[in-house]
Design a protein around this motif. Structure first.
Motif, short mmCIF file in Angstrom:
data_model
loop_
_atom_site.label_atom_id
_atom_site.label_comp_id
_atom_site.label_asym_id
_atom_site.label_seq_id
_atom_site.Cartn_x
_atom_site.Cartn_y
_atom_site.Cartn_z
N GLY A 23 -0.88 -9.13 -11.29
CA GLY A 23 -1.59 -8.06 -11.97
C GLY A 23 -0.84 -6.76 -12.08
O GLY A 23 -1.37 -5.79 -12.64
N VAL A 24 0.40 -6.67 -11.58
CA VAL A 24 1.17 -5.44 -11.74
C VAL A 24 1.43 -5.17 -13.21
O VAL A 24 1.39 -4.03 -13.67
N GLY A 25 1.68 -6.22 -13.99
CA GLY A 25 1.87 -6.05 -15.43
C GLY A 25 3.21 -5.48 -15.81
O GLY A 25 3.31 -4.59 -16.66
N ARG A 48 12.96 -0.88 -18.86
CA ARG A 48 13.10 0.43 -18.22
C ARG A 48 12.10 1.46 -18.75
O ARG A 48 11.85 2.46 -18.09
N GLN A 49 11.52 1.20 -19.92
CA GLN A 49 10.57 2.13 -20.50
C GLN A 49 9.13 1.85 -20.09
O GLN A 49 8.25 2.66 -20.35
N HIS A 50 8.90 0.70 -19.45
CA HIS A 50 7.51 0.37 -19.10
C HIS A 50 7.13 1.08 -17.81
O HIS A 50 7.82 0.96 -16.79
N PRO A 51 6.03 1.84 -17.82
CA PRO A 51 5.68 2.65 -16.64
C PRO A 51 5.26 1.87 -15.42
O PRO A 51 5.25 2.41 -14.31
N ALA A 52 4.90 0.58 -15.58
CA ALA A 52 4.47 -0.19 -14.42
C ALA A 52 5.62 -0.51 -13.49
O ALA A 52 5.46 -0.51 -12.27
N ASN A 53 6.79 -0.82 -14.05
CA ASN A 53 7.90 -1.29 -13.21
C ASN A 53 9.20 -0.54 -13.40
O ASN A 53 10.12 -0.68 -12.59
N ALA A 62 4.24 -7.18 -0.18
CA ALA A 62 5.69 -7.38 -0.26
C ALA A 62 6.02 -8.69 -0.97
O ALA A 62 7.08 -8.80 -1.60
N TRP A 63 5.12 -9.66 -0.91
CA TRP A 63 5.32 -10.94 -1.59
C TRP A 63 4.46 -11.07 -2.85
O TRP A 63 4.91 -11.63 -3.84
N THR A 64 3.22 -10.58 -2.81
CA THR A 64 2.30 -10.83 -3.92
C THR A 64 2.41 -9.80 -5.03
O THR A 64 2.16 -10.10 -6.19
N HIS A 65 2.74 -8.55 -4.70
CA HIS A 65 2.91 -7.48 -5.69
C HIS A 65 4.17 -6.68 -5.32
O HIS A 65 4.12 -5.50 -5.01
N PRO A 66 5.34 -7.35 -5.34
CA PRO A 66 6.55 -6.75 -4.76
C PRO A 66 7.01 -5.47 -5.44
O PRO A 66 7.56 -4.58 -4.78
N ILE A 67 6.80 -5.33 -6.75
CA ILE A 67 7.25 -4.12 -7.43
C ILE A 67 6.44 -2.91 -6.96
O ILE A 67 6.99 -1.82 -6.72
N LEU A 68 5.14 -3.08 -6.79
CA LEU A 68 4.33 -1.98 -6.27
C LEU A 68 4.68 -1.69 -4.83
O LEU A 68 4.69 -0.52 -4.40
#
Length: 889
Positions: free
Chosen positions: A20-22, A44-49, A179-185
């Motif tokens: 769900g990070v998207g 690089r332009q997407h604000p989520a990641n 750390a595993w399920t939503h690592p980017i967040l």
């Protein structure tokens, strides 16, 4: 490619199809007459990641291709054309509805669908067939969060945004291994250097880097946060002005929490009093606090109350609608929130409207649907019960695998096999659910689909297709509209492009809204097709008052309740429904692994994503291993009151005594008796209907194994083996690993297998062109059959640790064998597990680098590259460092 041939590159921006990070994904497709290749990187332009991707996202290009894809419709196991398939489907649905009424049919949807697919499916069933029987696999992961937000805030409206994670001074992670399920967040949290508190019964990669880990008794979260509310009241840490001016029900909630003093709370939660108070004091003294929670909270028979216990603490301190503050529920799927927006849950109508008389009238007028459903449909668990008992006689399952993901999975399979009509539309041929289908419809998958998704911070993004549909695959919305037309509702389903659907969806969100409903994207209702194609990520609400979108809700302290005030909900903590007993004395928890996704229909196509963990595993602590005489890697069995599961034991010192853990990903199409969901009771939260997965009472035993067999073969021979598995004498367990050119099988037998007889059967009478070699070595028997290229490679041994490295064997499927194959087979070394999937760095390499003097995660990254990709392996590397350093000390 010829030197003179020009290579053209097509670039497109889309979104990742996993959590769900998207995350935004930038795709480059190399197009030439002789070849077409795809590469991916973070957008690089997407604000989520902001350009980062986890290892799963980085491997997306490796999951493409037609291997295992469903390419043509199949009716009763035989391929047919679309006209035959849809004609049959329409006739059966029409006849069923005519004879038994609209509630005799159902749709079961998925957070893998795009919003446009979801919208037309919901509209057809609820608006024109006239039944509320539309539910979704999102029921299994976030419906308790939805119910709690609606009770407290008046709307299914996540108040926070990802930037709040960076503004916060304290992040409390509850029931989340982010750390595993939503690592980017999780990386964004770490970079912000806020204090991290992890509340989880088990140690995890997330707790490795926490400032405080509270290993609470399973299921005691509501007691913990009721105790926190009481502590805040007694210590005068309440925002009195916010409570007085912007909320109702505080006194009742505080009175309910008054029974939970620190001593009682600590005992109930299994915590030392000083660690409990350390958390309470930290929460009370830190104004900018985010509570970040996921399935560990939601998947419970009291999940809604647990959510509300968390929200109560934020309301009491006024920590909502401000930067760095709020109760933040994180979804598990890429479009779970998009499904909620269009009414994909059985108890919702559409556009965040409910089954109220005024809402029913409003949606009916907008759709011009006189036959609109007037009451909620059946939620997932009840829906499949109705299938089994015959109340539902036709069901269409889209883009999901409930025969694996639902609790009491065996019951779901039984129900589907009894149902007169089961239609499954999916992009893959072989799933546990597809095996129960009368009609299989080939749908497009990631890279081919075109539409929108909404992530966990309410951000709508475009998912763009960059590949043509393979074979005869069609988009889900097209298949739904075809059925609508054949059922006589074609005038309401004349869409020619996803943009047409999106405009209608946006218009409905603002129809007679007047600020009553939080979800409103009416400013997007006038998008041209070109504007839709170019749509950049935006957070709802997007309306006349907020044309550029809104990052954070409730900044004006106005809520979407009847009074406009937030509601405190009195909470009475309850124990899990599934309790331990003498017959089932252990708790089983379940969840995701770092590199896998759901039932692995996509991630198992990338070989390197299996390097971190390739098998159904059951983690247990050293004490339980000793009590049950179980060694690391041994085959074990779990039994519950509902079913059984088998897998290999992983003795994990971080696993608490009396508690086990197993991953959710394996299915019967990948391994025998590997469904964790088969163990769970189908008991649900009374408010949300969400099942309880996180506390399952089980019995553990070792399975006696005489011989382990490791077998590598091309795909055509693997198909024959798959058909033979049920008939192999003494076979106790198997799993398979897809690899380039074929499969590797791991089998466990209760008696010595007849390797030659098995080989003869699989090769169907090999002729003189095949060479056979049998090597009898100490402790192992080895067979090789080839014709210059590998046909079959088998190793049998009484102990799995005597078998050679499986990944080293797989490489011979892609190259000619050397002449001295006997020496080759002797020299293959035992396996070393991969820690860093991105850079393919093994534990053996990391251990050697530490022994050579590397003293930090950063130093190991410089020496080996590990941890320099997506970074999700860093907690595991840090744990290896500590273990090695402690051993030296």
């Amino acid at each position: 490619m010829a030197p003179t041939e020009r290579l053209r590159a097509h670039r497109s921006c889309t979104t990742c199809p996993y959590c769900g990070v998207g995350c935004g994904v930038s795709v480059t497709r190399q197009v030439a007459t002789s070849d077409a290749g795809v590469s991916v990187e973070g957008d690089r332009q997407h604000p989520a990641n902001r350009g980062r991707l986890c290892v799963k996202g980085s491997a997306l290009a490796e999951t493409l291709g037609e291997r295992g894809r469903l390419l043509r419709p199949r009716l009763h196991g035989r391929e047919c054309d679309w006209e035959t398939a849809m004609g049959y489907m329409a006739e059966q649905f029409s006849r069923t509805i005519e004879r038994h009424g609209p509630d005799s049919v159902a749709f079961y949807l998925s957070g893998q669908l795009l919003t446009e697919d979801y919208y037309v499916a919901n509209k057809l069933m609820k608006g024109f067939i006239g039944s509320g029987n539309v539910d979704t696999n999102s029921r299994l992961c976030m419906s308790s969060a939805v119910a709690a937000y609606k009770r407290s805030l008046g709307a299914d409206a996540v108040p926070c945004c990802y930037e709040d994670l960076e503004h916060a001074d304290l992040v409390v992670l509850v029931g989340s291994n982010a750390a595993w399920t939503h690592p980017i967040l999780f990386q964004r949290m770490q970079q912000a250097q806020a204090k991290l508190v992890v509340i989880d019964p088990r140690a995890s990669a997330t707790s490795e880097t926490a400032d405080l880990h509270l290993a609470i008794t399973p299921g005691s979260d509501a007691a913990l946060f009721s105790g926190l509310l009481n502590y805040l009241v007694q210590g005068h840490h309440i925002d009195r002005q916010f409570v007085a001016e912007h909320s109702d029900g505080f006194q009742q909630a505080a009175a309910a929490a008054a029974a939970w003093g620190p001593d009682r709370t600590a005992r109930t939660c299994g915590l030392a009093l000083d660690e409990l108070l350390a958390f309470y004091q930290l929460f009370a003294s830190t104004k900018k606090t985010i509570t970040f929670y996921s399935q560990g909270i939601n998947q419970s028979t009291s999940g809604t109350d647990k959510n509300n216990a968390i929200i109560n603490c934020h309301l009491a301190t006024g920590r909502i609608g401000r930067p760095g503050c709020g109760p933040f529920s994180i979804t598990g799927q890429p479009n779970a929130m998009g499904g909620r927006e269009v009414g994909g849950l059985a108890n919702m109508l559409a556009a965040h409207m409910d089954y109220r008389a005024d809402h029913i009238d409003r949606v009916s007028r907008f759709w011009q649907a006189s036959n609109i459903a007037r009451r909620p449909g059946l939620k997932a668990v009840d829906l499949f019960r109705a299938v089994e008992c015959g109340e539902i006689k036709a069901i269409w399952i889209m883009a999901t695998n409930p025969a694996v993901s639902m609790p009491d999975a065996a019951q779901v399979s039984r129900a589907l096999r009894k149902c007169p009509l089961v239609v499954v539309s999916d992009c893959v041929t072989d799933t546990d659910t597809a095996r129960c289908a009368d009609l299989l419809l080939p749908a497009t998958g990631w890279g081919e689909k075109d539409g929108t998704v909404t992530n966990s911070e309410r951000r709508i993004s475009r998912q763009r297709g960059f590949l043509p549909p393979p074979g005869e695959a069609r988009h889900d919305w097209q298949i739904i509209c075809d059925l609508a037309n054949r059922l006589g509702h074609g005038e309401a389903f004349t869409y020619r492009h996803p943009a047409d659907i999106f405009r209608e969806h946006a218009a409905l969100s603002g129809f007679e809204n007047g600020g009553e409903r939080a979800f409103d994207i009416s400013a997007l209702a006038g998008l041209t097709r070109r504007q839709y194609e170019q749509l950049t990520p935006v957070q709802w609400p997007v309306n006349a008052a907020n044309p550029g979108g809104t990052a954070r809700l409730f900044t004006d302290r106005r809520f979407f309740t009847g009074s406009g005030r937030a509601q405190f909900i009195p909470v009475e903590p309850r124990l899990p429904r599934q309790q331990r007993s003498q017959g089932f004395p252990l708790w089983l928890n379940s969840g995701r692994l770092r590199d896998q996704w759901h039932t692995m229909t996509r991630t198992a196509r990338s070989r390197r994503l299996l390097d971190h963990s390739e098998l159904p595993e059951i983690q247990l602590g050293p004490a339980d291993a000793a009590d049950h005489a179980i060694g690391d890697g041994q085959l074990v069995e779990l039994r519950s009151a509902r079913g059984r599961m088998r897998g290999r034991a992983v003795v994990n010192p971080a696993q608490p005594a009396g508690q086990l853990f197993a991953p959710i990903h394996w299915s019967e199409s990948l391994a025998a008796d590997s469904r964790v969901s088969a163990l769970a009771e189908p008991v649900t939260d009374p408010h949300s209907g969400q099942p309880e997965f996180k506390q399952v009472a089980v019995h553990l035993r070792a399975v006696t194994v005489h011989s382990y067999l490791r077998l590598v073969c091309p795909a055509i021979i693997a198909e024959r083996l798959q058909r033979q598995l049920d008939r192999l004498a003494g076979l106790e367990h198997w799993y398979r690993v897809p690899c380039d050119g074929g499969f590797r099988y791991e089998l466990a037998f209760s008696a010595a297998p007849d390797c030659r007889a098995l080989a003869l059967e699989l090769l169907e009478g090999p002729g003189d062109a095949l060479r056979w070699q049998r090597l009898q070595l100490p402790g192992a028997e080895r067979w090789l059959v080839d014709n210059g290229e590998l046909q079959l490679l088998m190793f049998a041994a009484p102990d799995w640790r005597r078998l050679p490295d499986g990944s080293a064997l797989e490489q011979w499927l892609q190259r000619p064998l050397p002449e001295k194959t006997a020496q080759l087979l002797r020299d293959i070394a035992p396996a070393s597990p991969v820690v860093c999937s991105c850079m393919q760095v093994s534990r053996q390499q990391i251990d050697a680098a530490i022994e050579a003097g590397a003293e930090s995660v950063e130093a190991l990254g410089e020496a080996l590259g590990c941890g320099t990709g997506c970074g999700s392996c860093k907690p595991e590397i840090a744990a290896l460092l500590r273990t090695q350093q402690a051993s030296v000390a």
